[in-house]
Each structure stands twice: as structure tokens, then as C-alpha cells.
Scaffold this active site. Sequence first.
Site, PDB file in Angstrom:
ATOM      1  N   ILE A 270     -36.582  71.341 -51.241  1.00  0.00           N
ATOM      2  CA  ILE A 270     -37.959  71.839 -51.264  1.00  0.00           C
ATOM      3  C   ILE A 270     -38.019  73.209 -51.929  1.00  0.00           C
ATOM      4  O   ILE A 270     -38.924  73.509 -52.706  1.00  0.00           O
ATOM      5  CB  ILE A 270     -38.525  71.927 -49.833  1.00  0.00           C
ATOM      6  N   GLU A 271     -37.037  74.037 -51.631  1.00  0.00           N
ATOM      7  CA  GLU A 271     -37.046  75.408 -52.131  1.00  0.00           C
ATOM      8  C   GLU A 271     -36.809  75.492 -53.636  1.00  0.00           C
ATOM      9  O   GLU A 271     -37.475  76.252 -54.337  1.00  0.00           O
ATOM     10  CB  GLU A 271     -35.982  76.240 -51.399  1.00  0.00           C
ATOM     11  N   SER A 272     -35.843  74.728 -54.138  1.00  0.00           N
ATOM     12  CA  SER A 272     -35.391  74.976 -55.514  1.00  0.00           C
ATOM     13  C   SER A 272     -35.119  73.732 -56.340  1.00  0.00           C
ATOM     14  O   SER A 272     -34.699  73.850 -57.493  1.00  0.00           O
ATOM     15  CB  SER A 272     -34.104  75.805 -55.466  1.00  0.00           C
TER      16      SER A 272
END
Length: 337
Positions: free
Chosen positions: A132-134
Site C-alpha cells: 500500500i505504501e510504495s
Amino acid sequence: MEQKNVINFYNNVFNPKLNLNNIHAEKLWNKTLVGKKKSLSEKKHSQNKKKNTAFLNVNTEELKRRLNFLNQKSQIKILKYNSIVHASIESYLRMSKYIGKIISLSDFFFPMFEEKLENYRLPKELKYLAIIESNLNPVVTSKAGAKGIWQFMPETGKIYNLDINHLYDERNDPIKSTEAACRYLKFLYRKIGNWEFVLAAYNAGPGTVDKILQRSKNRKNFWELWEFFPKETQNYIPKFIAINYVMNYHKEHNIYKYSSSPYKYKYKETILIPIKEKISLKFYAYNLNISYQDLILLNPQYLVDLIPSGNKLRLPKNKIFILKNKERFFSKKIHKN
């Protein structure tokens, strides 16, 4: 290789053009609140059934059953069904090529994530946060300035001992940033004690979560407080549940690993070596007979083609014997430079 070229190289390797914030969570939640007979996600499912049969062929009851099964195995116990989660799952399933690439990249990153999470006694499901982050891109930078596979802002990165300078940025170092993320998640859980709010705090900041909890003391469930969170955070928890589902059930949706991973070596096939004197990555690549691009992929923290003395370099284990044989030559060459 200059910093700009390094970033361009990674962008060409990863390049996942997607936006999962367009699932209109607010509309979905409003539909749920007013008690419509059929949720928006179910309507979309029926409308697109013929078009996306290979990826969306799961009914609500089956989805509930699978999530319940995952939740029973989970240590965090937040993998529960609602219409927003359903819509988020469908959003991921429509991007079969993207999921295929993520599965491919996870072969390199997940064993390391799991090892670090276990060391810190944290739930292994937290590895999915990095997607989700990267999108598992170790050099991606957000508009806000967060960087790396776990998206640390400079201030938070420094708190967790991630060095940042013009030569290297340890937020880009998958291992050091994973250890920092583990410490940060551990801190958040000790502070908050609820995994839904921990994930919300990782996204929006602990201050935001504290304010929401203080003004809504009678409601301790994320979904009860959903409307008070920023839109990005409203989507964050559903996306976390959705990616847990998709990574566990992608085969049931006819989604498989996409081509080959850019990583030629598995994490356990690599090793860190200390660098006593400053030296270029190209020098190591040439003398160890390893692709320069492979070396950059294994060492994304370096922003320029120079490894400062006192740092470390990640190499394939099968190149160590070459290194030992050439160690004297390396030493002479370094001192000449």
C-alpha cells in the site's frame, strides 16, 4: 550514476501506474449507513460480471467466508467484510498485471519482511503494508516527501536512525527501513493497542488518531469513527484488508506472477559486506562480474555511484569467492585512487 538517473532506473523497473484512492469510499459507506438492499459494490459486480469474469468471480458469501478464514489465522483480527472492503478487493482484482508484478517483487522482499517482523514479534500480515505504501518500490517518493518502501518522512526517518544525506538515503534501504518500520509499528501498538488504529496512525499520524479518539471516547472501533478520518485513511484500512485477501487468493481469480522479477537473486542469496574505503559501485560490478543494474537494485540507498567508507554493500553470496580472491587487488586499487 547520478541520483536522478538512479531514480529513473527504478521508476522504469517498477512503474506501477495506479490510483486505488478512487473507490469512492464515502459514497459506499453512505450506502451502507442508509441500509440499501444492494451495496454499490454488488451492483458494480453484477454490471461487470461478464466483462471481468476471470477476476471478479466471487460472490459476497464466498468473500465473507474467505476473509473469515484469513481473520481466524491472523494475529491482528481486523480482516473483516463490509461493502467498502468488497469494493477495494474488486479494485485490486481489476489490476491483474499490477498484482502479478507485486507477486513477483514479493518473492524478494517478503522473506526479509517476515524475518524482521518475527524478530520484533509483530504480525507477519503487516508485510502487506509495504504494498500500500510504495508498491514495493524502494526509491519511490511521495508528494509530501515520504520516501522508500515504508514511506518515511525525513523527520520520522531520523528518529528511527535512518541516515539521510547527499550520498545515500537509508529510507531507500529495504532492510534498514523495514527495521525502522518494525520499531515504529511496535511503538504505535504500545501507544494505541488496537491494530486498526495503529494502521490509521501509520498513515495519518498518531496525532490525528489521538484527536479522533479523544473526541469520540464512546466509540472504539475504526468503522464507527470512519467518517472522522481523512479520506486517504478511510481507504487505507480497506486497502490493507483487500491486499491481504488478493495476495492469498490471487490464484482463485486466475492471477499469477507477472513475467520475471527484476531481482535475479533472492534475499537469502545475498549478503552484506563492510566497505573500508570509499569506492564506486561500477568498480565492484566490473570486478565481480555482476550487472551494474543488479548491484543498484540490491543497494538502492546509494544516490550516487560512490559507497562511502564505513558503509555496507549487499552482494550475491556466489560472488564472495571472487571478492576474496581479488581482495588484495581491490585494496591496492582503492589506495591508488
